[in-house]
Design an enzyme around this catalytic site. Structure first.
Site, short mmCIF file in Angstrom:
data_model
loop_
_atom_site.label_atom_id
_atom_site.label_comp_id
_atom_site.label_asym_id
_atom_site.label_seq_id
_atom_site.Cartn_x
_atom_site.Cartn_y
_atom_site.Cartn_z
N GLU A 153 0.66 -1.17 0.02
CA GLU A 153 0.31 -0.10 0.00
C GLU A 153 0.43 1.36 -0.20
OE1 GLU A 153 -3.66 -0.87 2.11
OE2 GLU A 153 -2.44 -1.29 3.24
N GLU A 173 -3.84 -9.33 3.99
CA GLU A 173 -4.74 -9.13 5.20
C GLU A 173 -5.76 -9.53 5.15
OE1 GLU A 173 -2.99 -5.10 3.89
OE2 GLU A 173 -3.46 -6.56 3.12
#
Length: 252
Positions: free
Chosen positions: A115, A135
């Site tokens: 990210e 995640e």
């Protein structure tokens, strides 16, 4: 102003800032300290626009970008922490910096590491880099930009493989799907990032800054915003100087 940083080292030259993440003991996991220091870097670059290069460090001779968020801290975060958007806020701030941002990636860029790379305008990577969003395996989502920036770059099908099925791309695969701008060997990674920064720096800084801002605007803002931005640049000294230099070269 960066001398007391603990999670990174910062090197400044005339037109750029090099940030090297340095938490090798935890594979550069993003913790509150790193977030705080990244905010300080952003505050400086918002006042003094420069090209930003973000890279990792070496661990036992192997590169590491960011292995993800610091799970020991992430484990303790609750609803209010999520609503504060701790990582989301800093990655968005990085993406909105006035001048271009380059991520130079070797080794793992997982979770928050990917990210962070997605928040950059350009990603240069080694063939051995590893890009993934694990995640869902931890019971959460890629809520710091991964869900939408990744899809915008690589398309929905590949994004779903990464986000919903745990696929990890190496540098070559990431380059094939346009997640990575350019490939370089580990020994040439920073040189390649600086060469890209040199190409950016050769352009008019104001034109680059305004181009980045206008590109980020929603479709409904165009073409009116393009005309307004161009009107600003048409009055700049750089426009006259650079165009005159171009005409002078043609006469030779």
């Amino acid at each position: 102003m960066f001398e007391n940083f603990q999670a990174m080292t910062v090197t400044e030259t005339g037109d750029r800032l090099l940030v090297e993440l340095t938490r090798p003991e935890v594979r550069n996991a993003i913790d509150d300290q790193m977030v705080e220091e990244l905010h300080a870097v952003c505050a400086y670059l918002e006042r003094e626009p420069k090209i930003l290069i973000v890279t990792g460090c070496q661990i036992n001779g192997k590169g590491i970008f960011v292995s993800g968020a610091d799970i020991s801290q992430l484990r303790e975060r609750r609803r209010e922490d999520a609503l504060r958007g701790i990582n989301n806020t800093i990655f968005h701030r990085i993406s909105q910096l006035p001048s271009p941002v380059i991520a130079a990636v070797d080794g793992y860029a997982l979770g928050g590491g990917l990210e962070l790379a997605l928040a950059a305008d350009f990603r240069i990577a080694t063939p051995g880099a590893k890009f993934g969003q694990p995640e869902a395996n931890l019971g959460i989502i890629a809520a710091a930009g991964g869900l939408w920036r990744l899809k915008a770059l690589v398309g929905e099908a590949i994004a779903k493989e990464i986000l919903l099925a745990g696929r990890v791309l190496d540098g070559n695969q990431a380059h094939d799907v346009h997640l990575v701008t350019e490939l370089a060997s580990p020994g040439e990674l920073l040189d390649t990032a600086h060469a890209l920064a040199d190409r950016i720096a050769a352009l008019d800084p104001l034109a680059v800054r305004i181009s980045k801002q206008v590109m980020a605007m929603p479709a409904a803002a165009h073409p009116a915003v393009d005309n307004i931005a161009q009107a600003i640049l048409f009055e700049s000294d750089a426009k006259f100087d650079r165009m005159q230099a171009f005409l002078d070269r043609k006469k030779k």
